[in-house]
Design a protein around this motif. Structure first.
Motif, PDB file in Angstrom:
ATOM      1  N   ARG A   1     -87.907  -1.541 -40.986  1.00 23.63           N
ATOM      2  CA  ARG A   1     -86.812  -2.212 -41.717  1.00 23.63           C
ATOM      3  C   ARG A   1     -87.209  -3.651 -41.989  1.00 23.63           C
ATOM      4  O   ARG A   1     -87.926  -4.271 -41.195  1.00 23.63           O
TER       5      ARG A   1
ATOM      6  N   CYS B   1     -79.967   9.285 -40.336  1.00 26.79           N
ATOM      7  CA  CYS B   1     -78.788   8.952 -39.529  1.00 26.79           C
ATOM      8  C   CYS B   1     -78.722   9.808 -38.255  1.00 26.79           C
ATOM      9  O   CYS B   1     -78.656  11.031 -38.332  1.00 26.79           O
TER      10      CYS B   1
ATOM     11  N   THR C   1     -68.059   4.613 -42.187  1.00 25.03           N
ATOM     12  CA  THR C   1     -68.754   5.675 -42.927  1.00 25.03           C
ATOM     13  C   THR C   1     -67.851   6.897 -43.105  1.00 25.03           C
ATOM     14  O   THR C   1     -67.618   7.360 -44.219  1.00 25.03           O
TER      15      THR C   1
ATOM     16  N   PRO D   1     -77.420  12.450 -48.223  1.00 27.58           N
ATOM     17  CA  PRO D   1     -76.457  11.375 -47.926  1.00 27.58           C
ATOM     18  C   PRO D   1     -76.686  10.729 -46.555  1.00 27.58           C
ATOM     19  O   PRO D   1     -76.197   9.623 -46.302  1.00 27.58           O
ATOM     20  N   PHE D   2     -77.444  11.422 -45.672  1.00 25.31           N
ATOM     21  CA  PHE D   2     -77.719  10.846 -44.347  1.00 25.31           C
ATOM     22  C   PHE D   2     -79.172  10.383 -44.241  1.00 25.31           C
ATOM     23  O   PHE D   2     -79.656  10.085 -43.155  1.00 25.31           O
TER      24      PHE D   2
ATOM     25  N   ARG E   1     -83.844   4.833 -29.939  1.00 23.97           N
ATOM     26  CA  ARG E   1     -83.350   5.937 -30.771  1.00 23.97           C
ATOM     27  C   ARG E   1     -83.241   7.207 -29.915  1.00 23.97           C
ATOM     28  O   ARG E   1     -82.267   7.939 -30.000  1.00 23.97           O
TER      29      ARG E   1
ATOM     30  N   LEU F   1     -80.305   2.771 -46.106  1.00 22.64           N
ATOM     31  CA  LEU F   1     -80.520   1.401 -45.635  1.00 22.64           C
ATOM     32  C   LEU F   1     -81.926   1.032 -46.094  1.00 22.64           C
ATOM     33  O   LEU F   1     -82.765   1.917 -46.278  1.00 22.64           O
TER      34      LEU F   1
ATOM     35  N   HIS G   1     -85.694   0.437 -46.301  1.00 28.42           N
ATOM     36  CA  HIS G   1     -86.884   0.691 -45.486  1.00 28.42           C
ATOM     37  C   HIS G   1     -87.915  -0.384 -45.836  1.00 28.42           C
ATOM     38  O   HIS G   1     -87.813  -1.017 -46.889  1.00 28.42           O
TER      39      HIS G   1
ATOM     40  N   TRP H   1     -87.829   0.586 -30.884  1.00 22.86           N
ATOM     41  CA  TRP H   1     -86.947   1.411 -31.722  1.00 22.86           C
ATOM     42  C   TRP H   1     -87.039   2.880 -31.302  1.00 22.86           C
ATOM     43  O   TRP H   1     -86.027   3.568 -31.188  1.00 22.86           O
TER      44      TRP H   1
ATOM     45  N   ALA I   1     -71.201   1.660 -37.563  1.00 23.99           N
ATOM     46  CA  ALA I   1     -71.687   2.867 -38.256  1.00 23.99           C
ATOM     47  C   ALA I   1     -70.656   3.985 -38.224  1.00 23.99           C
ATOM     48  O   ALA I   1     -70.581   4.777 -39.146  1.00 23.99           O
TER      49      ALA I   1
ATOM     50  N   ARG J   1     -85.992   7.692 -39.895  1.00 25.00           N
ATOM     51  CA  ARG J   1     -84.857   6.768 -39.885  1.00 25.00           C
ATOM     52  C   ARG J   1     -83.555   7.437 -40.285  1.00 25.00           C
ATOM     53  O   ARG J   1     -82.551   6.758 -40.516  1.00 25.00           O
TER      54      ARG J   1
HETATM   55  C1  HEM Z   1     -70.151  10.358 -42.926  1.00 28.82           C
HETATM   56  C2  HEM Z   1     -70.690   9.609 -42.030  1.00 28.82           C
HETATM   57  C3  HEM Z   1     -72.041   8.942 -42.090  1.00 28.82           C
HETATM   58  C4  HEM Z   1     -72.905   8.771 -43.147  1.00 28.82           C
HETATM   59  C5  HEM Z   1     -72.727   9.245 -44.589  1.00 28.82           C
HETATM   60  C6  HEM Z   1     -74.058   8.060 -42.637  1.00 28.82           C
HETATM   61  C7  HEM Z   1     -75.168   7.715 -43.406  1.00 28.82           C
HETATM   62  C8  HEM Z   1     -76.262   7.029 -42.915  1.00 28.82           C
HETATM   63  C9  HEM Z   1     -77.396   6.642 -43.718  1.00 28.82           C
HETATM   64  C10 HEM Z   1     -77.561   6.921 -45.205  1.00 28.82           C
HETATM   65  C11 HEM Z   1     -78.271   5.979 -42.914  1.00 28.82           C
HETATM   66  C12 HEM Z   1     -79.595   5.322 -43.327  1.00 28.82           C
HETATM   67  C13 HEM Z   1     -80.723   6.313 -43.335  1.00 28.82           C
HETATM   68  C14 HEM Z   1     -82.009   5.685 -43.817  1.00 28.82           C
HETATM   69  O1  HEM Z   1     -82.126   4.468 -43.850  1.00 28.82           O
HETATM   70  O2  HEM Z   1     -82.918   6.421 -44.211  1.00 28.82           O
HETATM   71  C15 HEM Z   1     -77.683   5.933 -41.590  1.00 28.82           C
HETATM   72  C16 HEM Z   1     -78.274   5.341 -40.500  1.00 28.82           C
HETATM   73  C17 HEM Z   1     -77.676   5.242 -39.265  1.00 28.82           C
HETATM   74  N1  HEM Z   1     -76.469   5.798 -38.886  1.00 28.82           N
HETATM   75 FE1  HEM Z   1     -75.232   6.893 -40.067  1.00 28.82          FE
HETATM   76  N2  HEM Z   1     -73.879   7.802 -41.311  1.00 28.82           N
HETATM   77  C18 HEM Z   1     -72.668   8.338 -40.926  1.00 28.82           C
HETATM   78  C19 HEM Z   1     -72.114   8.305 -39.666  1.00 28.82           C
HETATM   79  C20 HEM Z   1     -72.687   7.722 -38.555  1.00 28.82           C
HETATM   80  C21 HEM Z   1     -72.112   7.725 -37.243  1.00 28.82           C
HETATM   81  C22 HEM Z   1     -70.808   8.395 -36.850  1.00 28.82           C
HETATM   82  C23 HEM Z   1     -72.973   7.021 -36.430  1.00 28.82           C
HETATM   83  C24 HEM Z   1     -72.883   6.696 -34.964  1.00 28.82           C
HETATM   84  C25 HEM Z   1     -71.858   6.701 -34.216  1.00 28.82           C
HETATM   85  C26 HEM Z   1     -74.086   6.593 -37.260  1.00 28.82           C
HETATM   86  C27 HEM Z   1     -75.153   5.836 -36.806  1.00 28.82           C
HETATM   87  C28 HEM Z   1     -76.234   5.462 -37.576  1.00 28.82           C
HETATM   88  C29 HEM Z   1     -77.346   4.657 -37.075  1.00 28.82           C
HETATM   89  C30 HEM Z   1     -77.478   4.072 -35.673  1.00 28.82           C
HETATM   90  C31 HEM Z   1     -78.258   4.528 -38.136  1.00 28.82           C
HETATM   91  C32 HEM Z   1     -79.585   3.784 -38.130  1.00 28.82           C
HETATM   92  C33 HEM Z   1     -80.696   4.724 -37.696  1.00 28.82           C
HETATM   93  C34 HEM Z   1     -82.058   4.075 -37.622  1.00 28.82           C
HETATM   94  O3  HEM Z   1     -82.334   3.137 -38.358  1.00 28.82           O
HETATM   95  O4  HEM Z   1     -82.859   4.536 -36.798  1.00 28.82           O
HETATM   96  N3  HEM Z   1     -73.874   7.032 -38.535  1.00 28.82           N
HETATM   97  N4  HEM Z   1     -76.463   6.584 -41.621  1.00 28.82           N
END
Ligand code: HEM
Length: 500
Positions: A99, A440, A305, A432-433, A128, A370, A372, A124, A301, A438
């Motif tokens: 990042r 979600c 979301t 979407p995730f 993770r 997010l 990269h 990280w 997060a 990296r």
């Molecule tokens: C509908 C719900 C959610 C959506 C659409 C979503 C979507 C995303 C997306 C698009 C990313 C970035 C992926 C990337 O950069 O390639 C992300 C990262 C992340 N999300 Fe979610 N998220 C959701 C719910 C949650 C929840 C409930 C949590 C935790 C309680 C969470 C924790 C995280 C964390 C910690 C990251 C960073 C991971 C990393 O950089 O290693 N997310 N999410």
């Protein structure tokens, strides 16, 4: 020196460095991806407005699915096709798993010790793994099932009262409060209300953080200007960092005093993290700073979301009442008119999944994922991708690409009947995730909350738009941020429909 002199000096230094950089670059120019012509110093920043995902979508139509831009001094690569997304997030995933510097995380999350913005490396990886196993596992998600049911029950009761009085409700606000309560109970073990943070209250402080995190930060693109803090962002981040830190210290202290030997199945996230700290079982640098940083991550997060995803699903269902009806019929058949939806019902609701997929296709919560950052120079499709480039995957552009989807602008959940596209990072048409290292880690939790809340609200109530508004008149204006939500709150009138 006066402020104006500082600014002039900085601009001159910046201009000289830029010209030097361009000169050196000319000497060893490599074949970069196509893109709009940059202006001196500013690069292409002038092409980005309030909704950069939309601007980049339009620019990609002209320059192609891999696009090079210069954002100040930072090279940016914008990806807008499934094939290229796969190359960046799967084939060369390791090289793009870092990042960029993020000032908000620097000041609020102890020098980017959060999971979301930590640089790729051993810290990280360890953090993770810990979060995936200890906080976001199926065991942990199931532990909070009864809490989710109870909190959603409170909302249903309050909507029932609105239904009998035929009042308009702020659906966006209601779902956002529900999601905030669920997150606080899961993370801290209790709900936090106004005045619990500082004078402004819990929600306001979180909103301020989300708001300033969405403001383009000049210091990110012109490192020289960062020290001057011309936008006042550093000052605000530092102040917010202190507010969060005081709050989290207080919560951790409360947990340490109350909790001795809480059984694993009753531990909230703070208990879980503190028990790992006290046991010394983490074999990497792990102290209160790391715990506080990750708690902020999961709070931010998880709160916005899921609530934003529910808001977009309802936007589309209110714009297309026949799909709302079809969804009600599926749930009526599987659950019955005498009972409310349980999490155990969700797996049988196939049409619900299609509606959610179709909503994510048109309204991804994080349209650019997010950012990269590339770890090393790399060649992709014959193009040179410089080290430390900012990589943005435009999932909104992929979701609306006519080469990928037929009638891409149409909301049509049935498109998934024949083509059961996976949304869990395996099919790059719909991510979407995100996907890869990296991706979600909270996807299962997020999907559980979205499916449960949508199913319950659709099953318990018929919904109509206020003031005889016609479905077609409901807008879909968005506001870009860490999550991209509706610009205007969604207002609707609930009418209770289950047998008492
Ligand atoms: C509908 C719900 C959610 C959506 C659409 C979503 C979507 C995303 C997306 C698009 C990313 C970035 C992926 C990337 O950069 O390639 C992300 C990262 C992340 N999300 Fe979610 N998220 C959701 C719910 C949650 C929840 C409930 C949590 C935790 C309680 C969470 C924790 C995280 C964390 C910690 C990251 C960073 C991971 C990393 O950089 O290693 N997310 N999410």
């Amino acid at each position: 020196m006066l402020a104006i002199e500082w600014i002039c000096a900085t601009v001159i230094v910046a201009a000289i460095s830029y010209l030097l950089h361009e000169f050196l670059w000319m000497k060893k120019r490599k074949r970069l991806p196509p893109g709009p012509k940059p202006l001196p110093i500013l690069g292409n920043l002038h092409l980005l407005g309030k909704n950069p995902h939309q601007d980049l979508f339009h620019l990609a139509k002209k320059h192609g699915p891999i696009m090079y831009m210069q954002w100040g001094f930072v090279p940016a690569i914008i990806i807008s096709s499934p094939e290229l997304a796969e190359k960046f997030l799967k084939t060369h995933d390791l090289n793009f798993a870092s990042r960029p510097y993020h000032e908000g995380s620097w000041y609020v999350a102890h020098e980017q010790r959060n999971l979301t913005f930590a640089k790729y490396g051993p810290y990280w990886r360890n953090m993770r793994k810990l979060c995936t196993l200890e906080l976001l596992s199926n065991f942990k998600i199931n532990q909070f099932q009864s809490m989710r049911k109870r909190e959603l029950g409170f909302l249903i009761e309050s909507l029932k009262r609105a239904s009998s009085d035929q009042v308009v409700v702020d659906l966006s606000g209601e779902v956002s409060s529900l999601s905030a309560n669920m997150s606080c109970l899961m993370i801290f073990g209790k709900k936090y209300m106004d005045k619990d943070f500082d004078d402004r209250g819990f929600k306001d402080v979180i909103q301020e953080l989300l708001h300033i995190a969405a403001i383009p930060n000049l210091g990110d693109f012109f490192p020289f200007l960062g020290v001057l803090d011309l936008q006042g962002l550093t000052r605000r981040y530092k102040a917010l960092g202190k507010v969060f830190d005081d709050f989290l210290e207080r919560i951790i202290d409360e947990h340490v005093h109350q909790s001795s030997n809480i059984p694993k199945q009753n531990r909230d996230f703070v208990d879980t993290m503190m028990s790992i700290l006290q046991s010394g079982e983490a074999d990497f640098e792990f102290d209160r700073r790391h715990i506080k940083s990750v708690l902020i991550d999961v709070l931010i997060a998880s709160m916005d979301t899921s609530a934003t995803a529910v808001e977009w699903v309802f936007t589309e269902l209110l714009r297309h009442p026949h799909y709302m009806k079809k969804l009600q019929e599926e749930i009526d058949e599987k659950v019955g008119m005498n009972s409310t939806v349980e999490e155990s019902n969700l797996d049988g609701l196939e049409y619900l999944d299609m509606v959610i997929k179709e909503t994510f296709r048109l309204h991804p919560v994080a349209p650019l994922l997010l950012p990269h950052e590339s770890i090393d120079d790399c060649i992709i499709d014959g193009y040179h991708i410089p080290k430390k480039s900012r990589i943005l995957i435009n999932t909104m552009a992929i979701g609306r690409d006519p080469m990928v989807w037929s009638e891409p602008e149409r909301f049509f959940p049935e498109r998934f009947v024949e083509d059961n596209v996976d949304i869990k990072g395996k099919d790059f048409r719909l991510i979407p995730f995100g996907s890869g290292r990296r991706m979600c880690p909270g996807m299962h939790l997020g999907l559980t909350v979205v499916r449960l809340v949508v199913a319950q609200l659709v099953h318990c109530f018929d919904w109509k738009l206020p003031n005889d508004m016609r479905p077609n008149d409901l807008d879909t204006n968005e506001v870009f941020g860490l999550v991209t939500s509706r610009a205007n709150h969604l207002m609707a009138v609930p009418m209770y429909r289950l047998k008492e």
